[in-house]
Design a protein around this motif. Structure first.
Motif, mmCIF file in Angstrom:
data_model
loop_
_atom_site.group_PDB
_atom_site.id
_atom_site.type_symbol
_atom_site.label_atom_id
_atom_site.label_comp_id
_atom_site.label_asym_id
_atom_site.label_seq_id
_atom_site.Cartn_x
_atom_site.Cartn_y
_atom_site.Cartn_z
ATOM 1 N N ASP A 159 6.479 -8.354 -12.047
ATOM 2 C CA ASP A 159 5.808 -8.264 -10.757
ATOM 3 C C ASP A 159 6.218 -6.991 -10.031
ATOM 4 O O ASP A 159 7.396 -6.631 -9.985
ATOM 5 C CB ASP A 159 6.178 -9.492 -9.909
ATOM 6 C CG ASP A 159 5.521 -9.491 -8.547
ATOM 7 O OD1 ASP A 159 4.326 -9.802 -8.478
ATOM 8 O OD2 ASP A 159 6.210 -9.187 -7.556
ATOM 9 N N PHE A 160 5.216 -6.295 -9.443
ATOM 10 C CA PHE A 160 5.537 -5.152 -8.576
ATOM 11 C C PHE A 160 4.386 -4.905 -7.612
ATOM 12 O O PHE A 160 3.273 -5.431 -7.772
ATOM 13 C CB PHE A 160 5.858 -3.891 -9.378
ATOM 14 C CG PHE A 160 4.755 -3.397 -10.278
ATOM 15 C CD1 PHE A 160 3.830 -2.458 -9.831
ATOM 16 C CD2 PHE A 160 4.658 -3.837 -11.591
ATOM 17 C CE1 PHE A 160 2.822 -1.989 -10.652
ATOM 18 C CE2 PHE A 160 3.658 -3.366 -12.428
ATOM 19 C CZ PHE A 160 2.734 -2.447 -11.964
ATOM 20 N N PHE A 161 4.668 -4.105 -6.573
ATOM 21 C CA PHE A 161 3.708 -3.779 -5.522
ATOM 22 C C PHE A 161 3.408 -2.284 -5.540
ATOM 23 O O PHE A 161 4.237 -1.483 -5.962
ATOM 24 C CB PHE A 161 4.264 -4.151 -4.145
ATOM 25 C CG PHE A 161 4.564 -5.612 -3.971
ATOM 26 C CD1 PHE A 161 3.617 -6.466 -3.425
ATOM 27 C CD2 PHE A 161 5.790 -6.138 -4.349
ATOM 28 C CE1 PHE A 161 3.890 -7.811 -3.263
ATOM 29 C CE2 PHE A 161 6.072 -7.477 -4.200
ATOM 30 C CZ PHE A 161 5.123 -8.327 -3.653
ATOM 31 N N VAL A 162 2.235 -1.932 -5.015
ATOM 32 C CA VAL A 162 1.836 -0.520 -4.928
ATOM 33 C C VAL A 162 1.277 -0.267 -3.539
ATOM 34 O O VAL A 162 0.398 -0.997 -3.069
ATOM 35 C CB VAL A 162 0.760 -0.161 -5.973
ATOM 36 C CG1 VAL A 162 0.526 1.351 -5.980
ATOM 37 C CG2 VAL A 162 1.143 -0.658 -7.357
ATOM 38 N N ILE A 163 1.786 0.787 -2.875
ATOM 39 C CA ILE A 163 1.294 1.152 -1.544
ATOM 40 C C ILE A 163 0.976 2.645 -1.524
ATOM 41 O O ILE A 163 1.581 3.427 -2.255
ATOM 42 C CB ILE A 163 2.329 0.829 -0.439
ATOM 43 C CG1 ILE A 163 3.666 1.517 -0.729
ATOM 44 C CG2 ILE A 163 2.508 -0.661 -0.277
ATOM 45 C CD1 ILE A 163 4.665 1.382 0.394
ATOM 46 N N PRO A 164 0.022 3.059 -0.683
ATOM 47 C CA PRO A 164 -0.331 4.481 -0.589
ATOM 48 C C PRO A 164 0.580 5.211 0.381
ATOM 49 O O PRO A 164 0.176 5.634 1.469
ATOM 50 C CB PRO A 164 -1.772 4.435 -0.080
ATOM 51 C CG PRO A 164 -1.816 3.203 0.759
ATOM 52 C CD PRO A 164 -0.909 2.208 0.077
ATOM 53 N N GLU A 165 1.820 5.375 0.008
ATOM 54 C CA GLU A 165 2.821 5.977 0.887
ATOM 55 C C GLU A 165 3.456 7.152 0.164
ATOM 56 O O GLU A 165 4.012 6.995 -0.918
ATOM 57 C CB GLU A 165 3.887 4.944 1.249
ATOM 58 C CG GLU A 165 4.968 5.482 2.173
ATOM 59 C CD GLU A 165 6.015 4.405 2.468
ATOM 60 O OE1 GLU A 165 6.136 4.036 3.645
ATOM 61 O OE2 GLU A 165 6.684 3.955 1.524
ATOM 62 N N GLY A 166 3.368 8.336 0.772
ATOM 63 C CA GLY A 166 3.997 9.509 0.172
ATOM 64 C C GLY A 166 3.455 9.834 -1.206
ATOM 65 O O GLY A 166 4.207 10.202 -2.104
ATOM 66 N N GLY A 167 2.120 9.683 -1.389
ATOM 67 C CA GLY A 167 1.538 9.950 -2.689
ATOM 68 C C GLY A 167 1.573 8.751 -3.603
ATOM 69 O O GLY A 167 1.174 8.848 -4.760
ATOM 70 N N GLY A 168 2.049 7.630 -3.106
ATOM 71 C CA GLY A 168 2.057 6.412 -3.915
ATOM 72 C C GLY A 168 3.458 5.924 -4.195
ATOM 73 O O GLY A 168 4.299 6.667 -4.694
ATOM 74 N N SER A 169 3.734 4.689 -3.857
ATOM 75 C CA SER A 169 5.033 4.090 -4.111
ATOM 76 C C SER A 169 4.852 2.784 -4.858
ATOM 77 O O SER A 169 3.995 1.969 -4.514
ATOM 78 C CB SER A 169 5.776 3.827 -2.791
ATOM 79 O OG SER A 169 6.088 5.043 -2.137
ATOM 80 N N VAL A 170 5.661 2.592 -5.881
ATOM 81 C CA VAL A 170 5.702 1.348 -6.641
ATOM 82 C C VAL A 170 7.063 0.726 -6.383
ATOM 83 O O VAL A 170 8.087 1.383 -6.515
ATOM 84 C CB VAL A 170 5.511 1.603 -8.148
ATOM 85 C CG1 VAL A 170 5.644 0.311 -8.942
ATOM 86 C CG2 VAL A 170 4.149 2.254 -8.406
#
Length: 231
Positions: A159-170
């Motif tokens: 399980d992991f999450f993805v957000i559009p922060e700083g070019g993309g953070s996982v």
């Protein structure tokens, strides 16, 4: 004692979290501000998720329809649910990606909440490294068990999450997820959660291969989710 995992219950368990998320969202509160360009961004995310291939490694995918209740209550940008089965062995994995329009919609929706709510017992949780194209990141690997009559069942969830922060953070940390939800710009672009769920009857080598090839298959979609609004 007998052990078996490939059952109707095992097949639907990865997607039962959707129902839990739907109930949690009823108390979600106010929505984050929607940044300019969000509609175009969300369309790119939907297209990228829909482009995930039906064949990953030796396994062939079959779509699982989200429940109508989940679609009505979640109003997500995209719910992707697919079961991949290796025709030569019968071994299978489930792949689920949920992209919510508001990051706060994902609060509480992660394996330690969802699976125990459907009768699974948490056995272990550990941080593991994953590779998405050239990006190194952390994910959580959970193991859950349950007993049905005299049969022990077990499944593993990456399980992991993805957000559009700083070019993309996982990330795998729900605390960071909470900080993101409070950001008016990033939170308004939403967040994605990825789950790869395995039946215990598959071999460790097969599961390792499928994780590697699944991450390669979804990497383009993860990149699009991470890039956010194009300037």
């Amino acid at each position: 004692m007998a052990r078996r995992t490939t059952t109707g219950l095992g097949r639907i368990a990865p997607f039962a979290c959707i129902a839990v998320l739907a109930s949690l969202m009823l108390a979600g509160g106010l929505q984050a501000r929607t940044p300019a360009g969000a509609d175009a961004y969300r369309a790119r995310v939907r297209h990228a998720i829909e482009a995930i291939p039906y064949k990953i490694g030796p396994a062939v995918g079959s779509d699982v329809e989200p429940t109508r209740a989940a679609q009505l209550l979640l109003t997500p940008n995209k719910i992707f649910q697919r079961r991949y089965t290796d025709p030569s062995t019968g071994w299978a994995q489930s792949l689920m990606i949920v992209h919510c329009n508001d990051a706060r919609d994902m609060r509480g929706h992660y394996p330690p909440n969802c699976y125990p709510a459907h009768g699974w017992n948490a056995e272990s949780a550990e941080t593991v490294g994953i590779t998405l194209e050239t990006q190194q990141a952390d994910a959580m690997r959970y193991t859950f068990t349950r007993r049905d009559d005299l049969i022990d069942r077990r499944m593993t969830v990456l399980d992991f999450f993805v957000i559009p922060e700083g070019g993309g953070s996982v990330f795998a940390d729900m605390k960071k997820m909470g900080r993101t939800a409070r950001s008016s710009d990033v939170g308004g672009l939403g967040v994605a959660q990825v789950q790869i769920v395995f039946d215990e009857d598959s071999s460790p080598e097969w599961r390792e291969r499928m994780v590697r090839e699944s991450l390669a298959a979804i990497a383009p979609a993860i990149r699009v989710i991470g890039e956010g609004v194009r300037k």
